[in-house]
Design a protein around this motif. Sequence first.
Motif, PDB file in Angstrom:
ATOM      1  N   SER A   5       0.825  -1.212   0.000  1.00  0.00           N
ATOM      2  CA  SER A   5       0.000   0.000   0.000  1.00  0.00           C
ATOM      3  C   SER A   5       0.857   1.258   0.000  1.00  0.00           C
ATOM      4  CB  SER A   5      -0.929   0.001   1.221  1.00  0.00           C
ATOM      5  OG  SER A   5      -0.160   0.000   2.414  1.00  0.00           O
ATOM      6  N   SER A   6       2.077   1.162   0.546  1.00  0.00           N
ATOM      7  CA  SER A   6       2.925   2.348   0.595  1.00  0.00           C
ATOM      8  C   SER A   6       4.010   2.341  -0.477  1.00  0.00           C
ATOM      9  CB  SER A   6       3.576   2.469   1.979  1.00  0.00           C
ATOM     10  OG  SER A   6       4.412   1.361   2.217  1.00  0.00           O
ATOM     11  N   ASN A   7       4.132   1.239  -1.213  1.00  0.00           N
ATOM     12  CA  ASN A   7       5.117   1.189  -2.287  1.00  0.00           C
ATOM     13  C   ASN A   7       4.646   2.017  -3.478  1.00  0.00           C
ATOM     14  OD1 ASN A   7       7.029  -0.384  -1.041  1.00  0.00           O
ATOM     15  ND2 ASN A   7       6.388  -2.302  -1.989  1.00  0.00           N
ATOM     16  N   PRO A   8       5.579   2.635  -4.189  1.00  0.00           N
ATOM     17  CA  PRO A   8       5.175   3.405  -5.359  1.00  0.00           C
ATOM     18  C   PRO A   8       4.613   2.510  -6.464  1.00  0.00           C
ATOM     19  CG  PRO A   8       7.569   3.238  -5.234  1.00  0.00           C
ATOM     20  CD  PRO A   8       7.036   2.683  -3.954  1.00  0.00           C
ATOM     21  N   THR A   9       3.796   3.115  -7.310  1.00  0.00           N
ATOM     22  CA  THR A   9       3.266   2.427  -8.487  1.00  0.00           C
ATOM     23  C   THR A   9       4.264   2.578  -9.631  1.00  0.00           C
ATOM     24  OG1 THR A   9       0.983   2.891  -7.820  1.00  0.00           O
ATOM     25  CG2 THR A   9       1.356   2.347 -10.145  1.00  0.00           C
ATOM     26  N   ILE A  10       4.575   1.477 -10.300  1.00  0.00           N
ATOM     27  CA  ILE A  10       5.481   1.524 -11.440  1.00  0.00           C
ATOM     28  C   ILE A  10       4.655   1.694 -12.710  1.00  0.00           C
ATOM     29  CG2 ILE A  10       7.313   0.335 -12.705  1.00  0.00           C
ATOM     30  CD1 ILE A  10       7.867  -1.280 -10.133  1.00  0.00           C
ATOM     31  N   VAL A  11       4.908   2.786 -13.444  1.00  0.00           N
ATOM     32  CA  VAL A  11       4.201   3.045 -14.696  1.00  0.00           C
ATOM     33  C   VAL A  11       5.136   2.712 -15.855  1.00  0.00           C
ATOM     34  CG1 VAL A  11       2.980   4.731 -16.102  1.00  0.00           C
ATOM     35  CG2 VAL A  11       2.807   4.842 -13.603  1.00  0.00           C
ATOM     36  N   PHE A  12       4.698   1.802 -16.717  1.00  0.00           N
ATOM     37  CA  PHE A  12       5.523   1.292 -17.806  1.00  0.00           C
ATOM     38  C   PHE A  12       5.214   1.996 -19.121  1.00  0.00           C
ATOM     39  CE2 PHE A  12       5.593  -2.126 -14.716  1.00  0.00           C
ATOM     40  CZ  PHE A  12       6.883  -2.610 -14.801  1.00  0.00           C
ATOM     41  N   PHE A  13       6.272   2.480 -19.770  1.00  0.00           N
ATOM     42  CA  PHE A  13       6.172   3.094 -21.092  1.00  0.00           C
ATOM     43  C   PHE A  13       6.918   2.200 -22.081  1.00  0.00           C
ATOM     44  CE2 PHE A  13       5.401   6.500 -18.177  1.00  0.00           C
ATOM     45  CZ  PHE A  13       4.586   7.409 -18.839  1.00  0.00           C
ATOM     46  N   PRO A  36       2.551  -2.099  -7.158  1.00  0.00           N
ATOM     47  CA  PRO A  36       1.485  -2.021  -8.157  1.00  0.00           C
ATOM     48  C   PRO A  36       2.051  -1.526  -9.485  1.00  0.00           C
ATOM     49  CG  PRO A  36       0.994  -0.655  -6.202  1.00  0.00           C
ATOM     50  CD  PRO A  36       2.419  -1.081  -6.112  1.00  0.00           C
ATOM     51  N   THR A  37       1.370  -1.842 -10.582  1.00  0.00           N
ATOM     52  CA  THR A  37       1.854  -1.449 -11.901  1.00  0.00           C
ATOM     53  C   THR A  37       0.716  -0.880 -12.749  1.00  0.00           C
ATOM     54  OG1 THR A  37       1.488  -3.682 -12.744  1.00  0.00           O
ATOM     55  CG2 THR A  37       3.711  -3.159 -11.949  1.00  0.00           C
ATOM     56  N   VAL A  38       1.101  -0.012 -13.689  1.00  0.00           N
ATOM     57  CA  VAL A  38       0.160   0.572 -14.648  1.00  0.00           C
ATOM     58  C   VAL A  38       0.861   0.620 -15.997  1.00  0.00           C
ATOM     59  CG1 VAL A  38      -0.958   2.736 -15.347  1.00  0.00           C
ATOM     60  CG2 VAL A  38      -1.168   1.941 -12.989  1.00  0.00           C
ATOM     61  N   VAL A  78       5.145   7.442  -7.724  1.00  0.00           N
ATOM     62  CA  VAL A  78       5.247   6.729  -8.987  1.00  0.00           C
ATOM     63  C   VAL A  78       6.713   6.546  -9.377  1.00  0.00           C
ATOM     64  CG1 VAL A  78       4.872   7.025 -11.486  1.00  0.00           C
ATOM     65  CG2 VAL A  78       3.001   7.462  -9.884  1.00  0.00           C
ATOM     66  N   ILE A  79       7.012   5.397  -9.965  1.00  0.00           N
ATOM     67  CA  ILE A  79       8.276   5.170 -10.657  1.00  0.00           C
ATOM     68  C   ILE A  79       7.966   5.118 -12.150  1.00  0.00           C
ATOM     69  CG2 ILE A  79      10.181   3.550 -11.072  1.00  0.00           C
ATOM     70  CD1 ILE A  79      10.354   4.715  -8.290  1.00  0.00           C
ATOM     71  N   VAL A  80       8.669   5.891 -12.953  1.00  0.00           N
ATOM     72  CA  VAL A  80       8.503   5.846 -14.402  1.00  0.00           C
ATOM     73  C   VAL A  80       9.536   4.868 -14.965  1.00  0.00           C
ATOM     74  CG1 VAL A  80       8.810   7.170 -16.534  1.00  0.00           C
ATOM     75  CG2 VAL A  80       7.444   8.115 -14.655  1.00  0.00           C
TER      76      VAL A  80
END
Length: 259
Positions: A5-13, A36-38, A78-80
Amino acid sequence: MATSSSNPTIVFFAGAFADPSCFDRIVPHFHKAGYPTVYASTPSLNPLDLSSASCANDASETRRNALLPLIEEQHKDVIVFTHSYGGIVGGAAAAGLSKVARASNNQEGGVIGLIYLVGNIASEGESLLQAVGGAYPPFIKQGNPSPGLAVIDPVIPTLYADADTSLAPSLEAAMIPHALAAFETPAPTPAWAESTFEGRRAYIRTLDDQCNPFFLQEMWIEKSGVSWETVDLKTSHCPFISCPEEVVAKTLGFIEKWL
């Protein structure tokens, strides 16, 4: 490690010519580690309307659809994570959204760091075509399957030379035409140029890359004029296919340091 819940979300490009589902082999490993991932979807990937395709449009649409809902609406960290052409798109989409800058304005959430897996680096106003030297490599088949589009051919030696040979049919079938305008239009201002990402830029180099050769990766990093932490994988262009666990381990090494 922190809870999910506190880990950043990794957004994949994803890179050009690829649906974000190309990351399906590495995402379960991030989920297992509590992240989590997006997936960000790039509009210039086989667009219905070629007239709207541009690098700037890719950046603004992925920012609006992938990053802003997480950061501005849900106040998430977020992590990009970018691959190849995704480096230009994700780098521009993240501009002005660093957690450091937002925290200084008493805003919650933001981009903690930038991970470039052999990501293209282009300065503001520079196109990808200029960044690779001004000419398309022979494996970019322009006007295929129709004017304004391109594909990569041959697929396997260019992108997946080290992948399991049994995957070749599915990897070849996953090749999607991409709008050439994405590579020929200027890149917007990139997030990596911001001082708030100092110590939070990571570049994973692919040593046996036939698509973005190692000398290009080195040139981009140097030309950026900012500092990047680097690690190397002795792989072809898409190590998330050939060695997903290694990609995840290298990535988590950076993220956990930033946290």
